[in-house]
Write an enzyme that holds these catalytic residues in place. Structure first.
Site, short mmCIF file in Angstrom:
data_model
loop_
_atom_site.label_atom_id
_atom_site.label_comp_id
_atom_site.label_asym_id
_atom_site.label_seq_id
_atom_site.Cartn_x
_atom_site.Cartn_y
_atom_site.Cartn_z
N LYS A 130 0.97 -1.26 0.04
CA LYS A 130 0.02 -0.05 0.04
C LYS A 130 0.92 1.09 -0.03
O LYS A 130 2.00 1.35 0.49
CB LYS A 130 -0.96 -0.01 1.24
CG LYS A 130 -2.34 0.80 1.20
CD LYS A 130 -3.17 0.07 0.17
CE LYS A 130 -4.42 0.87 0.10
NZ LYS A 130 -5.33 -0.10 -0.73
N ASP A 172 -6.63 4.16 -5.91
CA ASP A 172 -7.15 4.19 -4.67
C ASP A 172 -8.04 5.70 -4.39
O ASP A 172 -8.10 6.19 -5.05
CB ASP A 172 -6.06 3.67 -3.56
CG ASP A 172 -6.34 3.13 -2.01
OD1 ASP A 172 -7.01 3.93 -1.47
OD2 ASP A 172 -6.33 1.90 -2.08
#
Length: 326
Positions: A130, A172
């Protein structure tokens, strides 16, 4: 042996968090990363794995933290970005890159851990990753966002934190096909010999090698997940529910890419969308909201639900999380 200093740990945790995160969390509440670790520990009790193996699974392998300067309105602004590779037991690492002022080190570590567990649960052969850049994209022009994205990609390339067989980012919060295109182009410029260079990111535009259906896939996953959950007889008994999506009332938090498509699929299959929560206000109608009309209104009215005639606009959007619904 010295007693464990909970106060020092709490102070350290706050130093790794943004002001936004700290304001949203009470002093006695666990931060995001600690909450993920608590859930892991709870699940680990049901595992046959050794304590040492579980420690290794829980720990983050690598974290990259970078700062770099960007010119804005004649001034130099320092930008901070992160990339966390929670687990490299299977490669590549996989996970999104978000642009948000709430991004911090704890958040990307926690989200990368969740990516590892999600991939493992459904046997997708990737490790969890991430990343994020601590900016509000609304405060930057497209040209400035491109410079920030390309510079961050350069940092990832230099530190070997991106590549088709190493670490593959995705869209995202605050990012989409446009940003993925900039990342892919920058990666190819620095790795012209990599014949698989286009695979350094997912979520690209179709014209750049993206996959059809990717845009709506996450929202469709929300719909499928709820549909399958309602199929369990014990769930139906506890909820006193028919188990069918048709006629079910639904409240959705968020109306970005995930929330919009989730709402569309629920609506298309007969559900009644009674509430949709956004960052500034919420729209509520006990008889159901027309999802496409609301999306069109927001697009034509400055990105807000305000003034939408076919629903009650609620100024305290989070209160709608407690609205009556199935």
């Amino acid at each position: 042996r010295k007693p464990f200093n909970h106060g020092a740990l709490s102070l350290r945790a706050r130093q790794l968090s943004t002001d936004i995160t700290n304001k949203a969390t009470e002093d006695d509440e666990p931060k995001f990363l600690r909450a993920v670790e608590m859930f892991f520990d709870r699940a680990a009790k049901h595992s046959n794995a050794s304590e040492e193996t579980l420690k290794h699974i829980k720990s983050t392998d690598s974290v990259l933290s970078v700062t770099f300067p960007v010119e804005k309105d004649g001034k130099t602004v320092m930008i901070r970005g992160y990339r966390s590779q929670h687990s490299r037991h299977r490669l590549p690492c996989k996970g999104g890159i978000r642009f948000s002022s709430a991004v911090d080190l704890q958040e990307v570590e926690a989200l990368s851990a969740l990516m590892t567990y999600k991939c493992a649960v459904v046997d997708v052969p990737f490790g969890g990753g991430k990343g994020g850049i601590m900016i509000d994209p609304k405060e930057w022009t497209e040209a400035e966002l491109e410079r920030i994205t390309r510079r961050f990609t350069l940092e990832l390339c230099q530190k070997n934190f991106i590549g088709p067989g190493v670490d593959v980012p995705a869209p995202d919060v605050g990012t989409g096909p446009r940003e993925m295109g900039w990342i892919a182009d920058t990666y190819r410029n620095f790795n012209p010999q990599d014949v698989n260079g286009a695979a350094c990111v997912t979520g690209k535009a179709l014209s750049l090698g993206g996959v059809r259906g990717r845009t709506e896939a996450t929202g469709l996953g929300v719909y499928y997940g709820v549909r399958e959950f309602l199929a369990f007889p014990e769930v139906q008994a506890r909820m006193k529910h028919s188990g069918k999506i048709d006629g079910t009332s639904v409240v959705i938090q968020g109306f970005g890419n995930v929330g919009y498509w989730a709402a569309k699929f629920f609506e298309a299959n007969g559900a009644k969308i009674t509430g949709i929560i956004e960052h500034d206000v919420a729209a509520y109608n006990k008889d159901g909201i027309n999802v496409e009309q609301l999306a069109l209104w927001r697009k034509e009215n400055g990105g807000s639900f305000r003034g939408f005639p076919d629903a009650q606009i609620i100024e305290n959007p989070m209160s709608v999380l407690e609205a009556e619904c199935d």
